[in-house]
Scaffold this motif. Structure first.
Motif, mmCIF file in Angstrom:
data_model
loop_
_atom_site.group_PDB
_atom_site.id
_atom_site.type_symbol
_atom_site.label_atom_id
_atom_site.label_comp_id
_atom_site.label_asym_id
_atom_site.label_seq_id
_atom_site.Cartn_x
_atom_site.Cartn_y
_atom_site.Cartn_z
ATOM 1 N N LYS A 1 0.834 -1.204 0.000
ATOM 2 C CA LYS A 1 0.000 0.000 0.000
ATOM 3 C C LYS A 1 0.869 1.254 0.000
ATOM 4 C CE LYS A 1 -1.932 1.320 3.889
ATOM 5 N NZ LYS A 1 -1.241 2.592 4.174
ATOM 6 N N THR A 2 1.695 1.363 1.058
ATOM 7 C CA THR A 2 2.364 2.633 1.298
ATOM 8 C C THR A 2 3.376 2.949 0.199
ATOM 9 O OG1 THR A 2 2.096 2.146 3.615
ATOM 10 C CG2 THR A 2 3.553 3.974 3.070
ATOM 11 N N GLU B 1 8.072 9.033 10.015
ATOM 12 C CA GLU B 1 8.926 9.734 10.974
ATOM 13 C C GLU B 1 8.890 11.242 10.732
ATOM 14 O OE1 GLU B 1 11.320 7.956 13.324
ATOM 15 O OE2 GLU B 1 9.578 6.703 12.981
ATOM 16 N N PHE C 1 13.040 0.129 14.431
ATOM 17 C CA PHE C 1 11.732 -0.295 13.903
ATOM 18 C C PHE C 1 11.936 -1.500 12.996
ATOM 19 C CE2 PHE C 1 8.725 -0.297 10.362
ATOM 20 C CZ PHE C 1 7.542 -0.419 11.062
ATOM 21 N N SER D 1 9.287 -4.173 10.503
ATOM 22 C CA SER D 1 7.881 -4.317 10.122
ATOM 23 C C SER D 1 7.273 -5.583 10.697
ATOM 24 C CB SER D 1 7.709 -4.246 8.607
ATOM 25 O OG SER D 1 8.833 -4.720 7.962
ATOM 26 N N LYS E 1 6.460 -4.058 14.276
ATOM 27 C CA LYS E 1 5.645 -2.878 13.999
ATOM 28 C C LYS E 1 5.759 -1.822 15.098
ATOM 29 C CE LYS E 1 2.315 -5.324 11.073
ATOM 30 N NZ LYS E 1 3.361 -6.156 10.542
ATOM 31 N N LYS F 1 6.930 3.632 20.160
ATOM 32 C CA LYS F 1 5.795 4.017 19.315
ATOM 33 C C LYS F 1 5.577 2.946 18.264
ATOM 34 C CE LYS F 1 7.767 7.133 15.755
ATOM 35 N NZ LYS F 1 9.117 6.684 15.646
ATOM 36 N N GLY F 2 4.304 2.753 17.900
ATOM 37 C CA GLY F 2 4.016 1.713 16.916
ATOM 38 C C GLY F 2 2.546 1.380 16.840
ATOM 39 N N ALA F 3 2.252 0.204 16.269
ATOM 40 C CA ALA F 3 0.873 -0.225 16.028
ATOM 41 C C ALA F 3 0.090 -0.273 17.339
ATOM 42 C CB ALA F 3 0.879 -1.593 15.372
ATOM 43 N N ARG G 1 -3.424 6.198 9.264
ATOM 44 C CA ARG G 1 -2.506 5.251 9.913
ATOM 45 C C ARG G 1 -2.357 5.735 11.351
ATOM 46 N NH1 ARG G 1 3.588 3.691 8.088
ATOM 47 N NH2 ARG G 1 2.395 2.061 7.077
ATOM 48 N N LEU H 1 -0.772 5.588 15.097
ATOM 49 C CA LEU H 1 0.344 5.114 15.910
ATOM 50 C C LEU H 1 0.064 5.443 17.363
ATOM 51 C CD1 LEU H 1 3.606 6.123 13.997
ATOM 52 C CD2 LEU H 1 2.335 3.991 13.963
ATOM 53 N N ILE I 1 -1.604 -5.520 -0.079
ATOM 54 C CA ILE I 1 -1.013 -6.210 1.078
ATOM 55 C C ILE I 1 -0.287 -5.156 1.904
ATOM 56 C CG2 ILE I 1 0.574 -8.000 1.839
ATOM 57 C CD1 ILE I 1 0.217 -9.394 -0.782
ATOM 58 N N THR I 2 -0.650 -5.044 3.162
ATOM 59 C CA THR I 2 -0.074 -3.946 3.938
ATOM 60 C C THR I 2 0.163 -4.338 5.395
ATOM 61 O OG1 THR I 2 -0.486 -1.712 4.752
ATOM 62 C CG2 THR I 2 -2.423 -3.026 4.243
ATOM 63 N N GLY I 3 1.096 -3.632 5.984
ATOM 64 C CA GLY I 3 1.350 -3.822 7.403
ATOM 65 C C GLY I 3 0.389 -2.994 8.254
ATOM 66 N N ASP I 4 -0.386 -2.145 7.587
ATOM 67 C CA ASP I 4 -1.282 -1.251 8.314
ATOM 68 C C ASP I 4 -2.497 -1.979 8.889
ATOM 69 O OD1 ASP I 4 -0.631 1.315 8.862
ATOM 70 O OD2 ASP I 4 -1.032 2.070 6.852
ATOM 71 N N ARG J 1 -2.210 -5.863 8.335
ATOM 72 C CA ARG J 1 -1.368 -6.287 9.461
ATOM 73 C C ARG J 1 -0.610 -7.581 9.103
ATOM 74 N NH1 ARG J 1 -0.778 -1.936 11.725
ATOM 75 N NH2 ARG J 1 -1.920 -1.325 13.583
HETATM 76 P P1 ATP Z 1 2.781 -1.318 3.194
HETATM 77 O O1 ATP Z 1 3.006 -2.778 3.472
HETATM 78 O O2 ATP Z 1 1.436 -0.959 2.811
HETATM 79 O O3 ATP Z 1 3.828 -0.691 2.358
HETATM 80 P P2 ATP Z 1 4.200 -0.434 5.284
HETATM 81 O O4 ATP Z 1 5.277 -1.252 4.700
HETATM 82 O O5 ATP Z 1 4.361 1.024 5.350
HETATM 83 O O6 ATP Z 1 2.873 -0.731 4.608
HETATM 84 P P3 ATP Z 1 5.037 -0.913 7.771
HETATM 85 O O7 ATP Z 1 5.969 0.186 7.492
HETATM 86 O O8 ATP Z 1 5.540 -2.270 8.008
HETATM 87 O O9 ATP Z 1 3.954 -1.011 6.673
HETATM 88 O O10 ATP Z 1 4.151 -0.423 8.956
HETATM 89 C C1 ATP Z 1 3.291 -1.304 9.591
HETATM 90 C C2 ATP Z 1 2.845 -0.705 10.873
HETATM 91 O O11 ATP Z 1 3.979 -0.412 11.662
HETATM 92 C C3 ATP Z 1 2.115 0.610 10.725
HETATM 93 O O12 ATP Z 1 0.748 0.409 10.550
HETATM 94 C C4 ATP Z 1 2.397 1.306 12.030
HETATM 95 O O13 ATP Z 1 1.504 0.863 12.986
HETATM 96 C C5 ATP Z 1 3.779 0.801 12.366
HETATM 97 N N1 ATP Z 1 4.798 1.761 11.956
HETATM 98 C C6 ATP Z 1 5.087 2.150 10.721
HETATM 99 N N2 ATP Z 1 6.087 3.030 10.698
HETATM 100 C C7 ATP Z 1 6.454 3.208 11.958
HETATM 101 C C8 ATP Z 1 7.451 3.990 12.599
HETATM 102 N N3 ATP Z 1 8.253 4.767 11.914
HETATM 103 N N4 ATP Z 1 7.533 3.931 13.933
HETATM 104 C C9 ATP Z 1 6.739 3.137 14.627
HETATM 105 N N5 ATP Z 1 5.790 2.376 14.096
HETATM 106 C C10 ATP Z 1 5.627 2.401 12.780
#
Ligand code: ATP
Length: 875
Positions: free
Chosen positions: A330-331, A391, A420, A422, A425, A442-444, A482, A484, A540-543, A590
């Motif tokens: 996604k991102t 960030e 950090f 993924s 998270k 900080k995070g999910a 998104r 946090l 497909i996303t980590g969100d 997620r």
């Molecule tokens: P996609 O898979 O859609 O590209 P992504 O790769 O950006 O998404 P991640 O970067 O793995 O997904 O982020 C997944 C989760 O991790 C986010 O939903 C958020 O909760 C947390 N997260 C992302 N960036 C940060 C960060 N810089 N600091 C802390 N937590 C973060």
């Protein structure tokens, strides 16, 4: 594996001296001086083919050599001018082949250069990105998860840095790397914890290393067996064509033997018949087809760069058009990756950023301090803020509210961190404070809430109401934000056990931040196009699922009620059960990168042809497994790029869809080329083979056959590669990757149009002989040559008429057509060419008769297309 490190001594000493003199890296001048001294940081490549060898290769074909031998023999016993003419034509043919191959090679070289790795080094006291080949001993290299280590380095800084050294030691477990004494150098490679080696990958953490060896001086360079040049991979189509070509060659040779036997039996001169049969074999065996496919694909790949898609493996160009699923991050790919904080929730108060000022949120000081400090964004020399967009967004909101990271760090410097990733998270930083140590995590939201016990409010610490915070965060996520969670913990002294399990627990929640990352406008249209083209787009996303679903709905990936699956559900489902549901899922949320592999496997098991994007170090297995692994050019790690077949230079989803369209066009044009040459060859064979059965003499001389082969297969065939895409190319379902090249009645076309060409030529011959026309051979020669020109115009589209396409929509082909026509006329009307080509000038009436018969094939194929349009109006 135990490789002595003693040989490095000299380099190390020099590097250590450099380190002492300057921890801020080399100056640019010193770096260039060293580059001259040590040479580029590259492994020696296998010797490349010289241009001369490439030209010579064109004559390697057995049939060509036989032809030249036969021509020389017949020249010795007969007319030498024939021999010379044949040799000239063969040489011209070779030159065309050489020019094409050379162009393809240059295109491939350019691709390779663009895909060459880069690295971040300290130069002139600033981090700067340089091509990995420019790294010199003494450079300080910045390492991050996902980097391929560019040279042999001594680690001088490590934040949980781990590398994976399977490329050198065969051991696939990650090795932790830290700064240690210099004495390690006599240990086996895998045990040297203070060294990172060229070609290994950073699997976790961050760090810096001092370059001690580059290029062939590195451990990788020393292991000769490791320096394997990548073998050229044949594409599926090339493999199939090669097998087919071998079978066809046998059939052609049998036919040529019959032609020879029949001719001799009829009393023709044996040497001439031999030359005729061999010329026919040379003209009709499509030995160049696999090469033409490579050329088309290489030139296609060059064109794709202009559309921001960099091809790393040539077969990808061919198979792009078969993609049925595009699984995309996604991102950054579907969204702009330009994050801004839109909402903040702290102390029971939710605020839109527009309304925000530092006084209006209670408990904000600690919250904003946490945002500023637990942040990896920084400012560079030009005062730009650099770092991950998430960030940057948090950095900005803190700064806008009076909490400047640099200023606060004066009193609360960072002393340690858990970076950090993924998978977890979340990330944690440790800072000195007046009372000891404070850590910010900080995070999910779901994960942090589970690990938190209290919440900080303006009235002090309170028991955490988890359900309430989750409800608020879900409401924010449903708007596509998104979310946090920011939390903290205090310590009397730095914890001895720095594992995440020990540190990221017993937290106090400070608040939530909701970040908006707008969907890309062009992605919407690209998704619509996918759907008409029979391709299913999947996110497909980590969100969080709510954030993902909201964005997916805005983009049109899913409609209300469509399937969203979380990583947890995915993990719990056995593969077979998942395969039953995989068709109905449009969004995976997620998800940990490793889980992408399960998605690819399930789709492939169901017969789908999967394109999958990825950027992180853990995406590599899925990228490798996917039919087309796609890495991000801007945000992608070296490891993901290395595992991919294609790189998106602009990280944009729409680029994938454009590349698929381009892939379909390139494949269509290769098919058209095959259709054109094979039909021409079949026409030539039928003409020579069938004439005797009508009691006619051999219609053409060897020079005619070779000339037709040269002028028709040469330019016009190649100009087909410039054919624009068919109308409605993205309205058709994808081609099955295993589909035969002769599917969709291509084989039938080759036979019937070939027969038509043959009969038209034989009719010309019979009619002219019957009416006592002495120029019959010149007329047959011209009819066969120009029929092929008519054919090439007619097959520009599979269904659209040339009259609606217009002559000018493929100018190179029009040029090739006119040139070939002019050359053919020259063989008839330029006097000095007559003895070479054994032709005679035709009268006006003869010419008109010839031109009329030459157009029969064109009109017949136009009629075929007319019926196709009636049968399949949509195509
Ligand atoms: P996609 O898979 O859609 O590209 P992504 O790769 O950006 O998404 P991640 O970067 O793995 O997904 O982020 C997944 C989760 O991790 C986010 O939903 C958020 O909760 C947390 N997260 C992302 N960036 C940060 C960060 N810089 N600091 C802390 N937590 C973060």
């Amino acid at each position: 594996m135990n490789i002595s490190g003693g040989r490095h001594r000299k380099n190390i000493d020099e590097a250590v001296t450099a380190l002492k003199s300057s921890l801020s890296g080399l100056s640019s001048e010193e770096a260039s001086r060293r580059l001259e001294q040590y040479g580029p940081n590259e492994l020696k490549e296998k010797k490349k083919k010289t241009m001369f060898m490439m030209l010579l290769d064109q004559f390697k074909d057995f049939m060509i050599l036989v032809l030249i031998a036969a021509a020389v023999i017949s020249g010795i016993v007969g007319e030498a001018s024939d021999t010379i003419a044949i040799i000239i034509i063969v040489v011209l043919n070779a030159v065309i082949g050489f020019v094409q191959e050379y162009r393809a090679e240059k295109a491939m070289e350019a691709l390779k250069k663009m895909a060459a790795p880069s690295a971040v080094v300290m130069r002139d006291a600033m981090p700067s990105t340089v091509p990995a080949s420019n790294i010199v001993p003494g450079d300080i290299v910045v390492l991050e998860a996902g980097n391929i280590v560019p040279a042999d380095l001594r680690i001088i800084e490590s934040a949980m840095l781990k590398t994976e050294e399977a490329a050198l030691t065969g051991e696939s477990l990650s090795v932790e790397k830290h700064t240690r004494s210099i004495d390690e150098e006599n240990l086996p490679l895998g045990d040297r914890k203070n060294m990172a080696y060229k070609g290994t990958t950073v699997s976790y953490g961050r760090g810096q290393g001092l370059v001690v060896a580059t290029g062939m001086d590195t451990e990788l360079g020393r292991i000769a067996a490791m320096i394997q040049d990548e073998d050229e991979v044949k594409t599926p189509l090339q493999k199939r064509l090669a097998v087919f070509g071998q079978r066809l060659a046998i059939a052609v040779l049998v036919i040529c033997a019959i032609v020879f036997g029949l001719g001799v039996m009829r009393g023709e001169e044996p040497l001439l018949m031999l030359l005729t049969a061999i010329s026919l074999a040379v003209a009709a065996i499509p030995e160049a087809l696999p090469a033409v496919v490579t050329i088309s694909l290489a030139l296609g790949a060059r064109k794709l760069i202009k559309q921001n898609a960099l091809i790393r493996k040539l077969p990808a160009v061919e198979t792009l058009g078969s993609v049925t699923y595009i699984c995309s991050d996604k991102t950054g790919t579907l969204t702009l990756n330009k994050m801004t904080v839109e909402e903040i929730w702290a102390d029971g108060d939710i605020k839109r950023v527009k309304e925000l000022n530092s006084q209006s949120i209670k408990a904000s000081d600690t919250f904003f301090t946490a945002l500023a400090l637990s942040n990896d964004a920084k400012t560079d020399a030009e005062n730009n803020i650099i770092g991950d967009p998430t960030e940057i967004a948090l950095y900005n909101i803190a700064k806008d509210n009076g909490f400047d990271k640099a200023a606060i760090e004066q009193t609360m410097p960072r002393v340690a961190e858990i970076p950090f990733d993924s998978e977890r998270k979340r990330m944690t930083t440790f800072h000195k404070s007046a009372d000891g140590i404070v850590s910010f995590t900080k995070g999910a939201v779901e994960f942090l809430i589970e690990k938190s016990e209290h919440i900080l409010t303006s009235d002090g610490l309170k028991e955490l109401n988890r359900a309430e915070v989750l409800k608020i965060s879900e409401r924010m996520a449903a708007d596509g934000l998104r979310v946090l969670c920011i939390a903290m913990r205090t310590w009397d002294s730095p914890p001895a056990d720095m594992s995440p399990e020990n540190v990221e627990t017993g937290l106090t929640v400070l608040g939530l931040a909701g970040l908006m990352d707008p969907p890309r406008e062009e992605a919407k249209e690209a998704i619509r196009l996918c759907k008409t083209a029979g391709i299913k787009p999947v996110m497909i996303t980590g969100d969080h699922p709510a954030t993902a679903a909201a964005i997916a709905r805005r983009l049109g990936i899913i409609e209300d009620g469509d399937g969203v699956m979380t990583g947890r559900e995915l993990q719990e489902l056995p593969l077979e059960d998942f395969e039953k549901r995989v068709d109905s899922i449009g969004v995976y949320a997620r998800v940990a990168p490793e889980q992408k592999l399960k998605i690819v496997r399930a789709l492939q098991d169901k017969g789908q042809f999967v394109a999958m994007t990825g950027d992180g170090v853990n995406d590599a297995p899925a990228l490798k497994r996917a039919d087309i692994g796609i890495a991000m050019g801007i945000t992608g790690t070296d490891v993901s790029k290395e595992a991919s077949k294609m790189i998106l230079l602009d990280d944009n989803f729409a680029t994938i869809v454009r590349a698929v369209k381009e892939g379909r066009r390139i494949f269509d044009n290769i098919r058209k080329f095959i259709k054109y040459t094979m039909t021409s060859n079949s026409g030539e064979i039928w003409t020579i083979f069938l004439a005797p059965f009508f009691g006619l003499p051999v219609p053409l001389l060897p020079i005619h056959i070779l000339w037709i082969n040269l002028v028709t297969d040469g330019l016009p065939g190649l100009a087909l590669a410039a054919e624009p895409s068919e109308k409605g190319i993205m309205n058709k379902p994808p081609r099955h990757p295993q589909e035969s090249i002769f599917a969709q009645s291509l084989g039938i076309h080759i036979i019937w149009v070939g027969l038509l060409m043959g009969f038209t030529s034989i009719f010309t011959q019979a009619w002219s002989i019957k009416t006592g026309n002495a120029h019959w051979q010149t007329m047959v020669f011209t009819v066969l040559c120009l029929s092929q020109m008519g054919h090439v115009l007619a097959i520009r589209s599979d269904s659209e008429s040339l009259f609606s396409q217009g002559l000018f929509s493929n100018k190179p082909l029009l040029g090739a057509f006119l040139l070939t026509f002019a050359l053919q006329m020259a063989t008839i009307y330029v006097p000095f060419m007559n003895p070479i080509f054994k032709t005679e000038p035709l009268s006006f009436n003869e010419l008109m008769f010839t031109l009329a018969l030459s157009s029969v094939v064109f009109f017949a194929v136009e009629i075929e297309k007319f019926f196709r349009r009636k049968k399949w109006p949509a195509s």
